[in-house]
Write a protein that holds these residues in place. Structure first.
Motif, PDB file in Angstrom:
ATOM      1  N   ALA A 129       0.879  -1.374   0.244  1.00 61.21           N
ATOM      2  CA  ALA A 129       0.181   0.469   0.139  1.00 61.21           C
ATOM      3  C   ALA A 129       0.883   0.995   0.347  1.00 61.21           C
ATOM      4  O   ALA A 129       1.817   1.264   0.530  1.00 61.21           O
ATOM      5  N   ILE A 132      -2.908   4.405   4.907  1.00 58.34           N
ATOM      6  CA  ILE A 132      -3.261   3.086   4.965  1.00 58.34           C
ATOM      7  C   ILE A 132      -4.196   4.789   5.925  1.00 58.34           C
ATOM      8  O   ILE A 132      -3.699   4.724   6.946  1.00 58.34           O
ATOM      9  N   ARG A 138      -7.514   1.494   2.358  1.00 55.45           N
ATOM     10  CA  ARG A 138      -6.420   1.380   1.670  1.00 55.45           C
ATOM     11  C   ARG A 138      -6.070   2.614   0.139  1.00 55.45           C
ATOM     12  O   ARG A 138      -6.692   2.416  -0.654  1.00 55.45           O
ATOM     13  N   GLY A 140      -3.698   2.865  -2.985  1.00 55.30           N
ATOM     14  CA  GLY A 140      -2.315   1.643  -3.241  1.00 55.30           C
ATOM     15  C   GLY A 140      -1.961   2.316  -4.517  1.00 55.30           C
ATOM     16  O   GLY A 140      -1.564   4.071  -3.924  1.00 55.30           O
ATOM     17  N   ASP A 147      -7.095  -3.989  -5.777  1.00 54.88           N
ATOM     18  CA  ASP A 147      -8.862  -3.772  -5.619  1.00 54.88           C
ATOM     19  C   ASP A 147      -9.417  -4.343  -6.228  1.00 54.88           C
ATOM     20  O   ASP A 147     -10.744  -5.418  -5.766  1.00 54.88           O
ATOM     21  N   TYR A 160      -3.928  -8.458   5.436  1.00 55.53           N
ATOM     22  CA  TYR A 160      -3.256  -6.649   5.924  1.00 55.53           C
ATOM     23  C   TYR A 160      -1.738  -6.190   5.260  1.00 55.53           C
ATOM     24  O   TYR A 160      -1.490  -6.479   3.899  1.00 55.53           O
ATOM     25  N   ALA A 161      -2.022  -4.319   5.278  1.00 52.39           N
ATOM     26  CA  ALA A 161      -1.147  -3.232   4.541  1.00 52.39           C
ATOM     27  C   ALA A 161       0.343  -3.147   5.270  1.00 52.39           C
ATOM     28  O   ALA A 161       0.206  -3.119   5.994  1.00 52.39           O
ATOM     29  N   ILE A 163       3.558  -1.139   5.313  1.00 49.68           N
ATOM     30  CA  ILE A 163       3.397   0.835   5.823  1.00 49.68           C
ATOM     31  C   ILE A 163       4.620   0.620   6.388  1.00 49.68           C
ATOM     32  O   ILE A 163       5.143   0.326   7.282  1.00 49.68           O
ATOM     33  N   ARG A 174     -11.329   8.646  -0.896  1.00 54.32           N
ATOM     34  CA  ARG A 174     -11.711   7.247  -1.334  1.00 54.32           C
ATOM     35  C   ARG A 174     -12.391   7.535  -2.987  1.00 54.32           C
ATOM     36  O   ARG A 174     -13.298   8.264  -2.630  1.00 54.32           O
ATOM     37  N   ASP A 178     -12.900   1.222  -3.950  1.00 54.22           N
ATOM     38  CA  ASP A 178     -11.662   0.750  -3.079  1.00 54.22           C
ATOM     39  C   ASP A 178     -11.972  -0.113  -2.504  1.00 54.22           C
ATOM     40  O   ASP A 178     -13.181   0.036  -0.942  1.00 54.22           O
ATOM     41  N   VAL A 181      -9.321  -2.076   4.831  1.00 57.17           N
ATOM     42  CA  VAL A 181      -8.206  -3.299   4.897  1.00 57.17           C
ATOM     43  C   VAL A 181      -8.255  -4.461   6.283  1.00 57.17           C
ATOM     44  O   VAL A 181      -8.990  -3.717   6.947  1.00 57.17           O
ATOM     45  N   VAL A 184      -3.202  -2.998   9.455  1.00 52.41           N
ATOM     46  CA  VAL A 184      -1.428  -2.373   9.208  1.00 52.41           C
ATOM     47  C   VAL A 184      -0.118  -3.834   9.730  1.00 52.41           C
ATOM     48  O   VAL A 184      -0.692  -3.459  11.045  1.00 52.41           O
TER      49      VAL A 184
END
Length: 197
Positions: A129, A132, A138, A140, A147, A160-161, A163, A174, A178, A181, A184
């Motif tokens: 990502a 977040i 998220r 991207g 997505d 889980y992203a 970052i 957004r 979108d 998640v 993070v």
């Protein structure tokens, strides 16, 4: 997407790219080790035996130490391969696996192509990502691969992203496509988020 929303996202992505490029090699190495420790703990806490992850680019929080450690622990790791239609194929990671630079200029694994639905069987998804927000939305990098993947899944596992700490923000622009998640992972912490769906 409206022009104003598109411009806001582009400006934010450019700012985030610039910040990432300014990190030193030592900061990147420390971040990769922190991410490995956080992801190891997350996989253990979730009891995951199969995960999807991604090969980090040089400016992203490093995922390779985690991928190697997960393989050594007997965890099945799927890595994405981009397709022209905007979907992701997947391949199983192997120790010291071969990589190529994909069509979008990001690292991709080389291996047997499993197709888009292979990710439906993982216990945990670990995705890239740009940022977040605290509601779980998220941002991207503007290509829509994740997505589309997340939006097409009937039974979505926890997502889980990965970052940097500074990329968890209060709110993000957004659009309807979108995807949120579950949480993070940063070099210093793992945080569950209340996805705003």
């Amino acid at each position: 997407m409206t022009d104003a929303l598109d411009q806001a996202k582009r400006a934010l992505r450019a700012e985030l790219r610039e910040r990432r490029q300014q990190l030193s090699d030592a900061q990147r190495a420390a971040a990769a080790e922190g991410v490995r420790a956080q992801l190891d703990a997350l996989v253990t806490a979730r009891g995951a035996r199969s995960v999807s992850c991604f090969l980090s680019s040089p400016t992203e929080p490093g995922t390779r130490p985690f991928i190697e450690a997960a393989i050594a622990r007997g965890i099945r790791v799927l890595l994405p391969i981009t397709r022209e239609d905007g979907l992701l194929d997947w391949t199983v990671a192997s120790p010291g696996g071969e990589e190529v630079v994909g069509a979008l200029g990001v690292p991709e694994a080389v291996g047997e192509v499993l197709g888009p639905i292979a990710v439906n069987d993982v216990d945990l998804m670990i995705i890239p990502a740009a940022a977040i927000d605290r509601s779980g939305m998220r941002l991207g990098w503007g290509r829509g691969f994740y997505d589309k993947t997340l939006g097409s899944m009937d039974r979505r596992p926890p997502v889980y992203a990965v970052i940097y700490d500074s990329e968890l923000v209060d709110s993000l622009p957004r659009d309807v496509h979108d995807q949120p998640v579950t949480g993070v992972v940063t070099p210093t912490r793992t945080l569950d988020l209340p996805a705003d769906t």
